[in-house]
Design a protein around this motif. Structure first.
Motif, PDB file in Angstrom:
ATOM      1  N   ILE A 137       0.866  -1.185   0.000  1.00  0.00           N
ATOM      2  CA  ILE A 137       0.000   0.000   0.000  1.00  0.00           C
ATOM      3  C   ILE A 137       0.904   1.238   0.000  1.00  0.00           C
ATOM      4  O   ILE A 137       1.689   1.427   0.927  1.00  0.00           O
ATOM      5  CB  ILE A 137      -0.923   0.006   1.240  1.00  0.00           C
ATOM      6  N   PRO A 138       0.816   2.061  -1.048  1.00  0.00           N
ATOM      7  CA  PRO A 138       1.731   3.211  -1.125  1.00  0.00           C
ATOM      8  C   PRO A 138       1.402   4.269  -0.068  1.00  0.00           C
ATOM      9  O   PRO A 138       0.350   4.214   0.571  1.00  0.00           O
ATOM     10  CB  PRO A 138       1.476   3.791  -2.521  1.00  0.00           C
ATOM     11  N   THR A 142       6.010   7.485  -1.097  1.00  0.00           N
ATOM     12  CA  THR A 142       6.464   6.362  -1.917  1.00  0.00           C
ATOM     13  C   THR A 142       6.820   6.864  -3.318  1.00  0.00           C
ATOM     14  O   THR A 142       5.994   7.502  -3.980  1.00  0.00           O
ATOM     15  CB  THR A 142       5.362   5.279  -2.006  1.00  0.00           C
ATOM     16  N   GLN A 143       8.069   6.598  -3.760  1.00  0.00           N
ATOM     17  CA  GLN A 143       8.512   7.110  -5.057  1.00  0.00           C
ATOM     18  C   GLN A 143       7.810   6.402  -6.213  1.00  0.00           C
ATOM     19  O   GLN A 143       7.324   7.040  -7.137  1.00  0.00           O
ATOM     20  CB  GLN A 143      10.031   6.926  -5.206  1.00  0.00           C
ATOM     21  N   GLU A 144       7.786   5.076  -6.148  1.00  0.00           N
ATOM     22  CA  GLU A 144       7.239   4.277  -7.244  1.00  0.00           C
ATOM     23  C   GLU A 144       5.930   3.628  -6.773  1.00  0.00           C
ATOM     24  O   GLU A 144       5.931   2.809  -5.867  1.00  0.00           O
ATOM     25  CB  GLU A 144       8.278   3.212  -7.640  1.00  0.00           C
ATOM     26  N   LEU A 145       4.815   4.039  -7.396  1.00  0.00           N
ATOM     27  CA  LEU A 145       3.509   3.526  -6.956  1.00  0.00           C
ATOM     28  C   LEU A 145       3.372   2.026  -7.168  1.00  0.00           C
ATOM     29  O   LEU A 145       2.750   1.330  -6.378  1.00  0.00           O
ATOM     30  CB  LEU A 145       2.381   4.213  -7.736  1.00  0.00           C
ATOM     31  N   ASN A 146       3.928   1.548  -8.270  1.00  0.00           N
ATOM     32  CA  ASN A 146       3.771   0.142  -8.633  1.00  0.00           C
ATOM     33  C   ASN A 146       5.021  -0.626  -8.237  1.00  0.00           C
ATOM     34  O   ASN A 146       6.116  -0.252  -8.599  1.00  0.00           O
ATOM     35  CB  ASN A 146       3.505   0.022 -10.138  1.00  0.00           C
ATOM     36  N   GLY A 147       4.841  -1.702  -7.507  1.00  0.00           N
ATOM     37  CA  GLY A 147       6.005  -2.487  -7.100  1.00  0.00           C
ATOM     38  C   GLY A 147       6.212  -2.440  -5.603  1.00  0.00           C
ATOM     39  O   GLY A 147       5.517  -1.730  -4.891  1.00  0.00           O
TER      40      GLY A 147
END
Lengths: 190, 316
Positions: A137-138, A142-147
């Motif tokens: 859960i971002p 969080t820099q990168e939403l996906n991953g």
């Protein structure tokens, strides 16, 4: 005789109370409550589960944080009558003196409190913080939403922003959470 | 808090009909703003209808490639949804810029749209407020009032409050529509622009919902792609309302869309401002904030909005 308006009718005591069965820390409680009773007041005043604290009573301080169906929420901003069939866990369900949760132990190890009033809410939020990062859960930082999301001081601070500590124990709260995070990671690797 | 009766209704149209029938009814979903307002006795419902059993808690694909978000989907679940993160990142960013984790876990999509302003005079029941009590006057317009956080455009001589939602700003830039059902069971869809009403001389009327009408969901059109950003400027790094926020989508064809939060009674967007995106932040804001009526204390928002957009446009 004066007529009763609908508005007044709905404020009489026959309709302003409800029966509700709550599941708290695995135990069922059958209660009859004024509809206004928040979950926090139910825990503290009706069930004597006084671990959850009332700070602001407006969702700003996080001292009342508990889990409902596994998610952390402010128990001051929800009504007890809305939680029939929900699984509620309070700090009393997280651990006790004989069976401390690793997060409780980490707060002790790191001196992560002074007066202790916000601590139950901090601990409930701290555990959820690590769970939420691991669940992907971002957060705002969080820099990168996906991953996958790296556990960092910045992530922890942002995710703990709904819990205030007037003693200013933040630096040691951060250390305590990092201790648990590191232990969990070490355990996963071994 | 005033006493109220309570019931749970597990069908949206039935809940709408019941709310129409019982005077003083309010729906409750997450309750994070409603209970706050009830404790302040700003909201004093005589009857609460709990809609958490209506099943409006999923996100499903629509026939035209978009998504339909159920009104009960929590802010956390929405922002963390794989499809939202991938195809509508401006919405994820806006959601995680708002509130705290505890509140986002409970706050619903419908409730987020319906949250009330955080104008300090709306919250202070000892002060006159036309939104709380039509005709009472507006303390924010009195000399010496604290207006630093309040609106600069779309306001009126009766109210200068802003809409506090971050989510709604992203939905506005994504051309989302609000889906409702009324007490007769009829459904309709409204754009965010149609949904939110400007205060005019009735600041107590904030949206187009008719008596009993209930939000059932929000519909996102097919993904528009492009570079999507949400930048929120606030007094502290986390857990505070926006002074100014900017939602920006820059599409591959050199075009784009921009919406502002924290400046107006609704998410603020204008087609003629979108058309200026190729000409820089100053050109956009000349169109977007044309007709602004700031106070001495909040005129800084006009500069701040332009600089925030400039920063986003300049980002590598």
């Amino acid at each position: 005789m004066t007529s009763t308006t609908t508005f007044e009718k709905h404020r009489d005591s026959a309709t302003t109370r409800s029966a509700v069965a709550l599941s708290i820390n695995g135990q069922r409680h059958e209660l009859e409550l004024d509809n206004r009773t928040t979950l926090l007041d139910t825990l503290r005043e009706h069930l004597k589960l006084t671990g959850s604290k009332k700070g602001c009573d407006l969702g700003q301080c996080g001292a009342c944080t508990v889990y409902i169906n596994g998610e952390r929420v402010n128990s001051c901003l929800t009504l007890a009558v809305m939680h029939q069939d929900d699984e509620i866990t309070t700090i009393e369900g997280v651990g006790d003196v004989e069976h401390m949760d690793p997060m409780q132990q980490a707060f002790v190890d790191n001196d992560a409190f002074q007066c202790g009033y916000c601590t139950p809410g901090q601990i409930c939020s701290a555990k959820a913080t690590l769970d939420e990062i691991r669940a992907g859960i971002p957060s705002h930082v969080t820099q990168e939403l996906n991953g996958p999301i790296e556990i960092s001081d910045e992530e922890i601070r942002e995710r703990m922003s709904g819990n205030l500590c007037r003693c200013g124990a933040y630096a040691n709260i951060l250390k305590a959470i990092n201790q648990v995070a590191n232990d969990q990671t070490a355990r996963e690797r071994s | 808090m005033k006493a109220f009766s309570y019931e749970r209704i597990d069908d949206a149209a039935q809940a709408a009909a019941r709310a129409f029938e019982v005077s003083g009814s309010k729906f409750i979903a997450g309750g994070t703003n409603l209970l706050d307002l009830m404790k302040h006795e700003i909201e004093m419902p005589a009857h609460l209808i709990d809609i958490n059993g209506t099943g409006l808690d999923d996100i499903v694909a629509t026939d035209d490639g978009g998504l339909r978000i159920g009104a009960l989907v929590s802010n956390t679940a929405l922002g963390a949804d794989e499809r939202i993160k991938r195809d509508y990142p401006v919405l994820s960013r806006a959601l995680f810029a708002g509130a705290s984790s505890q509140l986002r876990n409970k706050a619903s999509t419908g409730g987020n749209l319906l949250q009330r302003t955080r104008c300090p005079y709306f919250y202070d029941t000892a002060m006159p407020c036309n939104k709380r009590e039509p005709g009472a006057g507006c303390a924010a317009l009195d000399e010496g009032a604290d207006t630093r956080q309040l609106g600069v455009i779309g306001t009126s001589d009766h109210c200068i409050a802003t809409h506090p939602s971050d989510m709604a700003v992203a939905l506005r830039v994504l051309d989302a529509e609000v889906e409702t059902v009324n007490p007769e069971g009829q459904t309709r869809r409204l754009t965010l622009d149609e949904f939110y009403q400007l205060p005019g001389d009735t600041p107590n009327v904030e949206n187009a919902l008719e008596p009993g009408e209930i939000i059932t969901g929000v519909v996102l059109p097919a993904p528009v792609g492009g570079r999507q950003q949400y930048y929120k400027v606030r007094d502290r790094a986390s857990y505070a309302f926006a002074l100014v926020s900017v939602a920006l989508i820059e599409t591959d064809d050199g075009k784009g869309r921009v919406a502002l939060g924290g400046v107006a009674p609704k998410p603020w967007r204008r087609d003629e401002a979108d058309a200026e995106l190729g000409n820089g932040a100053k050109a956009v804001m000349e169109k977007l904030l044309d007709g602004a009526r700031p106070t001495d204390e909040n005129a800084y928002k006009l500069t701040l909005a332009e600089r925030t957009l400039a920063a986003l446009l300049a980002k590598e």
